[in-house]
Write an enzyme that holds these catalytic residues in place. Structure first.
Site, PDB file in Angstrom:
ATOM      1  CB  ILE A  29      -1.014   0.011   1.160  1.00 33.10           C
ATOM      2  CG1 ILE A  29      -0.345  -0.134   2.529  1.00 33.10           C
ATOM      3  CG2 ILE A  29      -2.043  -1.087   0.952  1.00 33.10           C
ATOM      4  CD1 ILE A  29      -1.321  -0.042   3.696  1.00 33.10           C
ATOM      5  CG  ASP A  30       4.447   1.381   2.152  1.00 33.52           C
ATOM      6  OD1 ASP A  30       3.524   0.608   2.472  1.00 33.52           O
ATOM      7  OD2 ASP A  30       5.421   1.589   2.884  1.00 33.52           O
ATOM      8  CB  ALA A  31       3.270   0.971  -4.306  1.00 36.81           C
TER       9      ALA A  31
END
Length: 250
Positions: A29-31
């Site tokens: 989810i950082d992406a």
């Protein structure tokens, strides 16, 4: 000249993404924060709707398809990646929602909404996700104003943590300022968190304490303490300043 060169490089990379069929690049989810705002910015800047549509396709793949969807609409929070989708559980038996990972999604939604026109396709979906996430995060706030690294398990390396807290303040303050979130409900949450950040985490020389280092889950970068030195902390400063800009605007 430098700005023009940077823009051309970004446009070239993003054009490659738009003109290829895959939408399964954002496997953590950082992406979402790393990729979605840039694509939307390019769409608004160039007038080419394909960038924003590709961002939406990639976002919804991560949200709804990867490992059954990394977004749990029941809790309105995100599993960091496929490793944390149930049956994975925290020590207390609840799902693992990593604070900073969810913070990156909040930041991505804010940055996208800051760019998109009011009548843009999918805007209402992004607004709904941000509103639902913020409502869920209110329930997770600690008494001292911070959020734990594990949002649903205070026993798993529980304690003050600055980066996730900063990103949540950033999102909530932006939401209040732009009329998306109810001021009466969220201002006490924002003020409590901001005062905790300033009073408890900022050293006399400006150094920031309680920053979790690089990682993907609650146990990484521990111990997180007032005087701990994470392996990489630049994003801690960035997160704090994002929160500060929106609190200042309020």
């Amino acid at each position: 000249t430098l700005r023009s060169t940077q823009f051309n490089i970004c446009t070239g990379i993003s054009a490659w993404a738009v003109n290829t069929p895959q939408i399964d690049d954002w496997t953590w989810i950082d992406a979402i924060q790393m990729g979605m705002p840039a694509l939307v910015k390019l769409s608004v800047t160039t007038g080419d709707a394909r960038y924003a549509e590709k961002a939406y396709d990639m976002y919804t793949w991560t949200r709804n398809v990867l490992a059954g969807g990394l977004y749990n609409s029941k809790d309105a929070l995100w599993w960091r990646d496929a490793d944390f989708v149930p049956p994975y559980k925290e020590p207390n038996g609840r799902d693992c929602y990593w604070s900073r990972g969810n913070g990156w999604v909040v930041a991505a939604l804010v940055r996208v909404l800051d760019e998109l026109p009011a009548d843009a396709p999918h805007r209402s979906e992004y607004e709904r996700d941000l509103k639902d996430m913020c409502a869920a995060l209110v329930k997770c706030q600690r008494e001292d104003g911070f959020w734990n690294v594990s949002l649903h398990d205070a026993s798993n390396f529980g304690g003050k943590e600055l980066t996730g807290t900063s990103l949540f303040v950033y999102g909530m303050a932006w939401g209040v300022r732009n009329g998306l979130l109810d001021r009466d409900k969220y201002m006490p949450v924002i003020v409590k968190a901001w005062n905790a950040m300033v009073n408890d985490a900022v050293h006399d020389n400006g150094y920031l304490g309680y920053v979790q280092g690089t990682g993907k889950e609650p146990k990484d970068g521990q111990p997180v303490a007032y005087d701990s030195k994470p392996d990489f902390d630049d994003y801690g400063t960035g997160c704090f300043l994002l929160a500060g800009t929106e609190v200042y605007k309020l």
